[in-house]
Design a protein around this motif. Structure first.
Motif, short mmCIF file in Angstrom:
data_model
loop_
_atom_site.label_atom_id
_atom_site.label_comp_id
_atom_site.label_asym_id
_atom_site.label_seq_id
_atom_site.Cartn_x
_atom_site.Cartn_y
_atom_site.Cartn_z
N SER A 86 8.12 9.59 1.47
CA SER A 86 9.25 8.78 1.90
C SER A 86 8.73 7.37 2.11
O SER A 86 7.52 7.13 2.02
N ALA A 87 9.61 6.44 2.41
CA ALA A 87 9.19 5.06 2.62
C ALA A 87 8.22 4.93 3.79
O ALA A 87 7.36 4.05 3.80
N ASP A 88 8.33 5.83 4.78
CA ASP A 88 7.52 5.71 5.99
C ASP A 88 6.43 6.76 6.15
O ASP A 88 5.66 6.71 7.12
N THR A 141 -4.45 1.60 11.71
CA THR A 141 -5.02 0.36 11.20
C THR A 141 -5.14 -0.65 12.34
O THR A 141 -4.29 -0.70 13.23
N ALA A 142 -6.21 -1.45 12.31
CA ALA A 142 -6.41 -2.50 13.30
C ALA A 142 -6.18 -3.87 12.68
O ALA A 142 -6.21 -4.88 13.38
N ALA A 143 -5.98 -3.91 11.37
CA ALA A 143 -5.77 -5.15 10.62
C ALA A 143 -4.80 -4.85 9.48
O ALA A 143 -4.60 -3.69 9.14
N PRO A 144 -4.22 -5.90 8.88
CA PRO A 144 -3.27 -5.66 7.79
C PRO A 144 -3.87 -5.01 6.56
O PRO A 144 -3.15 -4.40 5.77
N GLY A 145 -5.18 -5.11 6.35
CA GLY A 145 -5.80 -4.54 5.16
C GLY A 145 -5.31 -5.26 3.92
O GLY A 145 -4.88 -6.41 3.97
N PHE A 156 0.83 -1.20 0.00
CA PHE A 156 0.00 0.00 0.00
C PHE A 156 0.88 1.26 0.00
O PHE A 156 0.64 2.18 -0.79
N MET A 157 1.90 1.30 0.87
CA MET A 157 2.80 2.45 0.91
C MET A 157 3.55 2.60 -0.41
O MET A 157 3.77 3.72 -0.88
N ALA A 158 3.94 1.50 -1.01
CA ALA A 158 4.62 1.56 -2.32
C ALA A 158 3.68 2.15 -3.37
O ALA A 158 4.10 2.96 -4.20
N ARG A 159 2.41 1.78 -3.32
CA ARG A 159 1.43 2.33 -4.26
C ARG A 159 1.25 3.83 -4.06
O ARG A 159 1.15 4.58 -5.03
N LEU A 160 1.20 4.27 -2.80
CA LEU A 160 1.11 5.71 -2.53
C LEU A 160 2.34 6.44 -3.07
O LEU A 160 2.22 7.47 -3.74
N ASN A 161 3.51 5.91 -2.77
CA ASN A 161 4.75 6.54 -3.21
C ASN A 161 4.87 6.60 -4.73
O ASN A 161 5.48 7.52 -5.27
N THR A 197 1.29 7.43 7.70
CA THR A 197 2.59 7.15 8.31
C THR A 197 2.69 5.67 8.70
O THR A 197 1.72 5.10 9.20
N ARG A 198 3.85 5.11 8.50
CA ARG A 198 4.12 3.74 8.96
C ARG A 198 4.44 3.81 10.46
O ARG A 198 5.22 4.66 10.89
N THR A 199 3.83 2.92 11.24
CA THR A 199 4.12 2.82 12.67
C THR A 199 4.67 1.41 12.95
O THR A 199 4.69 0.57 12.04
N GLU A 200 5.06 1.15 14.19
CA GLU A 200 5.54 -0.19 14.53
C GLU A 200 4.44 -1.24 14.37
O GLU A 200 4.71 -2.40 14.07
N ALA A 201 3.18 -0.81 14.58
CA ALA A 201 2.06 -1.76 14.55
C ALA A 201 1.30 -1.78 13.23
O ALA A 201 0.45 -2.63 13.03
N GLY A 202 1.56 -0.85 12.33
CA GLY A 202 0.82 -0.81 11.07
C GLY A 202 0.94 0.54 10.40
O GLY A 202 2.03 1.08 10.24
N LEU A 203 -0.21 1.12 10.02
CA LEU A 203 -0.25 2.42 9.37
C LEU A 203 -1.15 3.37 10.15
O LEU A 203 -2.07 2.93 10.85
N ARG A 204 -0.90 4.65 10.01
CA ARG A 204 -1.68 5.70 10.69
C ARG A 204 -2.10 6.74 9.65
O ARG A 204 -1.31 7.12 8.79
N LEU A 205 -3.35 7.19 9.77
CA LEU A 205 -3.85 8.29 8.95
C LEU A 205 -4.17 9.45 9.89
O LEU A 205 -4.90 9.27 10.86
N LYS A 206 -3.63 10.62 9.59
CA LYS A 206 -3.94 11.83 10.37
C LYS A 206 -4.38 12.92 9.39
O LYS A 206 -4.00 12.94 8.23
#
Length: 191
Positions: A73-75, A123-127, A34-39, A94-103
């Motif tokens: 960036s990658a994160d 995120t609460a699941a891998p999606g 998903f992050m690669a697709r955004l980038n 943003t990438r976090t230790e537990a997954g992704l965050r949207l703000k």
């Protein structure tokens, strides 16, 4: 001998051209993909439209909607989102230790924070590589309650990236509001 030389020359010429046709495989983990697709969208602007019919979204429907994928960036990826002339919104994934965050970063033209700011969720699941969901986090719930927006305490946001087709931003409240904006990735815009 002549045939061998022609074959070798053809291979040298065609090899770089054919290598450009090979696609890079997506990362195995859905959030990495998903992050690669955004980038992959970085530096581009796209026009969108509201595809849902909630009356609360009339202002969005009556204005030009443009997102600009930048600050990549990658994160972390920052995506300013303009509603007509109002350029106060920016989504940050943003990438976090537990997954992704949207703000949601809200600032006026001078960069001063206004209204609700940096609200969102993790995120609460891998999606999937195409879709990530972000249930409202505790910090945002506290902010909404303090500001009198208790209706927002059940928000779930989602972002989708379908390469070469569509990007979507979504807000859903269980049993309530549903807004979805879809952006056409086949037609980048200049401004």
């Amino acid at each position: 001998m002549k045939t061998l030389t022609l074959a070798a020359v053809a291979a040298l010429i065609l090899s770089p051209l054919l290598a450009g046709c090979a696609s890079t495989p997506e990362p195995a983990h859905p959030q990495d993909a998903f992050m690669a697709r955004l980038n992959a969208l970085c530096g581009k602007r796209f026009e969108g439209r509201v595809v849902t019919d909630d009356p609360a979204d009339a202002n969005f429907r009556s204005n030009r909607l443009v997102m600009h994928v930048r600050d990549c960036s990658a994160d972390e990826v920052g995506i300013p989102f303009a509603v007509g002339e109002d350029r106060s919104r920016r989504w940050i994934v943003t990438r976090t230790e537990a997954g992704l965050r949207l703000k949601h970063d809200h600032r006026d033209e001078q960069g001063v924070i206004h209204g609700y700011h940096m609200y969102g969720g993790d995120t609460a699941a891998p999606g999937t590589a195409s879709r990530q969901e972000f249930p409202v986090d505790r910090e945002s719930i506290d902010q909404f309650v303090a500001g009198g927006a208790t209706v927002s305490t059940t928000n779930v946001w989602a972002v989708e990236v379908h390469p070469g087709r569509m990007f979507a931003y979504e807000l859903r409240r269980p049993g309530g509001r549903f807004m979805r904006v879809e952006f056409d990735l086949t037609r980048p815009v200049a401004d």
